[in-house]
Write a protein that holds these residues in place. Structure first.
Motif, PDB file in Angstrom:
ATOM      1  N   ARG A 149       4.976   2.258  -3.512  1.00 10.41           N
ATOM      2  CA  ARG A 149       3.808   2.494  -4.369  1.00 10.41           C
ATOM      3  C   ARG A 149       2.617   1.652  -3.921  1.00 10.41           C
ATOM      4  NH1 ARG A 149       1.325   0.343  -8.919  1.00 10.41           N
ATOM      5  NH2 ARG A 149       0.335   1.920 -10.259  1.00 10.41           N
TER       6      ARG A 149
ATOM      7  N   GLU B 236      -3.540   0.903 -11.579  1.00  9.19           N
ATOM      8  CA  GLU B 236      -3.606   0.588 -10.150  1.00  9.19           C
ATOM      9  C   GLU B 236      -4.639  -0.491  -9.841  1.00  9.19           C
ATOM     10  OE1 GLU B 236      -5.738   4.632 -10.692  1.00  9.19           O
ATOM     11  OE2 GLU B 236      -3.961   3.596 -11.480  1.00  9.19           O
TER      12      GLU B 236
ATOM     13  N   LEU C 185      -0.981   3.001  -2.474  1.00 14.32           N
ATOM     14  CA  LEU C 185      -2.267   2.664  -3.092  1.00 14.32           C
ATOM     15  C   LEU C 185      -3.205   1.995  -2.088  1.00 14.32           C
ATOM     16  CD1 LEU C 185      -1.058   1.355  -6.574  1.00 14.32           C
ATOM     17  CD2 LEU C 185      -2.273   3.488  -6.095  1.00 14.32           C
TER      18      LEU C 185
ATOM     19  N   THR D  93      -3.015  -3.787  -8.420  1.00 13.27           N
ATOM     20  CA  THR D  93      -3.175  -3.799  -6.960  1.00 13.27           C
ATOM     21  C   THR D  93      -4.612  -4.049  -6.512  1.00 13.27           C
ATOM     22  OG1 THR D  93      -1.303  -2.277  -6.683  1.00 13.27           O
ATOM     23  CG2 THR D  93      -2.845  -2.448  -4.851  1.00 13.27           C
ATOM     24  N   TYR D  94      -5.557  -3.255  -6.978  1.00 12.30           N
ATOM     25  CA  TYR D  94      -6.891  -3.254  -6.383  1.00 12.30           C
ATOM     26  C   TYR D  94      -7.754  -4.463  -6.726  1.00 12.30           C
ATOM     27  CZ  TYR D  94      -6.014   1.591  -4.951  1.00 12.30           C
ATOM     28  OH  TYR D  94      -5.503   2.733  -4.378  1.00 12.30           O
TER      29      TYR D  94
END
Length: 596
Positions: free
Chosen positions: A11, A42, A15, A46-47
């Motif tokens: 995942r 996300e 991403l 993550t970002y």
């Protein structure tokens, strides 16, 4: 056939391939307008990280959550990238203002010379970022699967015994790799240090890439003007030639160091890296790392060290991979002098190589500093020096270029404001990670505990000045670097009188330099309030049984594990339960590691 469930690693890799968040500041600005609830998972997971931004824990740590991660609150930790720890007074005041206005007055100096803020709301992120940019600071690359802050000796340019001032190379590495979209999507975080400090204060032993300066005879080499003692590297930032006449200043190269749950000391390669080769070699190593698909299969096996730990790489094979990228052979390694000293903090009043000028190193107890203290340090640096400060890897702060006539007044002002220049060995040698106060992975609270623990030890050993490194980490990820401490304690939970309480597991005998070693888990843990008693027993035994002026690290090295467990517990080893260094039942997550 049933559809296979996407793994966490798959995942994250999907991403990262889909979006480089550095290109999407507009989305952060939109989140600020729409509020925390508008942020998709996300971004939260993550970002935001390559922006140096993490969600903040609820103060309970990992215990209050699930799947090995605690609950988040609608606030952020923001980590400010400070290459080589170099700060101006203007930048320091800006950080103090941001901490006051957006961070509830909390700021922490980290073990990679960053400063991080807490309690930041998404509504304030755009303004915070813009104000940092206005003074030449940024957060990009302070977290995430990218090149982290480039560290170096905080005395670069002023150290009386440095081989050369290599801070210009640290800044060049920062420009080359940090925030560079070519290296946005690495398998995991990537740590680089470059130093000419004879004490190796930037810990090359635990970095993915470590350049340590050395000199080999090479008549005819030309100087290039790396003479600056302050922060202005404009005359040298584009030059990468050796600065020492009649000798060749270059670097030894070590790779794949790292701590966390599976520590690995960096491997030295048989290579002498010339001054002008530093950037291409670093880029080549980053490319080797970036292209390693085997490291993208598991988030907890993605650091470069796992090429050596699990995939059969050797020093020779890695050197061959670098040379293949470069298209030429590197010279064989030159001799180097490994440091023997334990303290690498540069605290106290230190004469500089510039006649009549001094560096003043102040202790920031447990790394936590208030906006008022930052402003005091900035004012003193500006009024008595040349307006430059340095953050250290031991979570402290230095003022440089202070004239001898001003030293006493600066020391007095710092001390009066809670930044002592002279302190006991326990405060000096203590490092603490962020802990459960803000971190979602931590099992124990560490910052306030570190203050209490050092006070307890000072009360029992008043005026203690033996070299000692006492590192406190709140979970197995070793953000407090307990694997390289004389006494490293790792956060746990144990049941006491029917309640779960903070506890610590002891690892002892870690070291760096000439006697580099990973600390030994000794099978002893106890409730947090019993730790001072255990350390008291250990130090009392050390002073009673040491050989002549034997340092603590040598004393610990010649003790058996059973003996150390017995000393710490105060009972015969046979009567002391052997505590396995248990990891959480869920696999230790690394998605939010390196909080300090």
């Amino acid at each position: 056939m049933p559809e296979l469930k996407e793994t966490k690693a798959q995942r994250v890799e999907r991403l990262k391939r889909a979006k480089n968040p550095w290109d999407h500041l507009d989305e952060i600005r939109q989140f600020a307008r729409d509020g925390f609830d508008s942020i998709p998972p996300e971004w939260l997971g993550t970002y935001f990280r390559p922006w140096g931004i993490y969600t903040q824990g609820d103060g309970v740590g990992v215990i209050g959550g699930k799947n090995g991660e605690g609950k988040a609150v609608p606030y952020f930790m923001v980590r400010i990238r400070i290459p080589n720890g170099l700060l101006t007074s203007e930048q320091a005041r800006t950080i103090a203002d941001l901490s006051d206005h957006f961070g509830n007055g909390v700021a922490d100096i980290t073990v990679r010379q960053n400063i991080q803020l807490h309690w930041v709301r998404v509504e304030n992120l755009p303004e915070l970022l813009e104000r940092l940019w206005s003074v030449g600071l940024r957060t990009t690359g302070a977290c995430g699967d990218v090149t982290r802050n480039i560290t170096g000796c905080p005395l670069a340019g002023v150290h009386a015994h440095e081989i050369a001032d290599v801070s210009s190379l640290a800044l060049a590495l920062d420009k080359e790799l940090a925030g560079n979209p070519d290296f946005y999507n690495l398998p995991r975080k990537f740590k680089i240090t470059i130093t000419a400090c004879p004490d190796w204060c930037s810990y090359p032993e635990i970095n993915d890439i470590s350049f340590t300066a050395t000199v080999r005879n090479s008549p005819g080499a030309a100087p290039s003007g790396f003479e600056g003692a302050g922060f202005d590297f404009s005359s040298s930032s584009t030059s990468h030639q050796s600065p020492v006449t009649n000798h060749s200043v270059g670097f030894s190269l070590r790779i794949a160091g790292g701590l966390s749950t599976e520590p690995h000391l960096a491997v030295k390669l048989n290579a002498f890296i010339r001054w002008e080769q530093v950037l291409p070699v670093a880029r080549a190593i980053a490319e080797v790392f970036r292209e390693s698909e085997v490291l993208r299969q598991s988030r907890d096996r993605a650091r470069m060290k796992f090429l050596f730990l699990q995939h059969g790489w050797t020093a020779d094979s890695f050197l061959a991979a670098i040379e293949s990228k470069l298209g030429y052979k590197l010279d064989p390694a030159a001799p180097e002098q490994l440091p023997a000293s334990i303290h690498r903090d540069h605290l106290g009043v230190i004469p500089q190589k510039q006649p009549g000028l001094f560096t003043i190193g102040a202790s920031v107890i447990r790394g936590r500093i208030t906006p008022a203290q930052i402003r005091v340090a900035a004012d003193l640096a500006e009024h008595h020096g040349d307006g430059h400060l340095r953050a250290t890897l031991m979570q402290n702060l230095l003022l440089i270029n202070i004239p001898e006539s001003r030293v006493t007044s600066v020391v007095q002002e710092l001390t009066a404001n809670g930044l002592p220049v002279e302190t006991n060995a326990f405060v000096r040698g203590t490092v603490a990670c962020t802990g459960s106060e803000f971190c979602k992975l931590a099992l124990t609270e560490t910052k306030s505990y570190a203050r209490w623990l050092t006070e307890q030890l000072e009360e029992r050993f008043p005026g203690y000045q033996e070299d000692i490194k006492l590192h406190i980490t709140g979970c197995p990820n070793s953000c407090g670097q307990h694997w390289i401490a004389d006494i490293g304690i790792e956060g746990k939970k144990i049941k006491q009188d029917g309640k779960m309480v903070d506890a610590y597991y002891f690892c002892v005998g870690g070291s760096v330099g000439q006697f580099a070693a990973i600390a030994r888990p000794v099978g002893y843990r106890c409730a947090a309030d019993e730790v001072p008693n255990a350390i008291t027993r250990l130090l009392a035994h050390f002073h009673a049984q040491r050989h002549r002026a034997e340092p603590l690290q040598k004393f610990l090295a010649r003790q058996s594990t059973d003996s150390l467990r017995s000393i710490l517990s105060g009972q015969p080893a046979a009567q002391t339960e052997f505590a396995v260094r248990d990891l959480p039942s869920d696999r230790v997550p690394h998605s939010i590691e390196d909080r300090p």
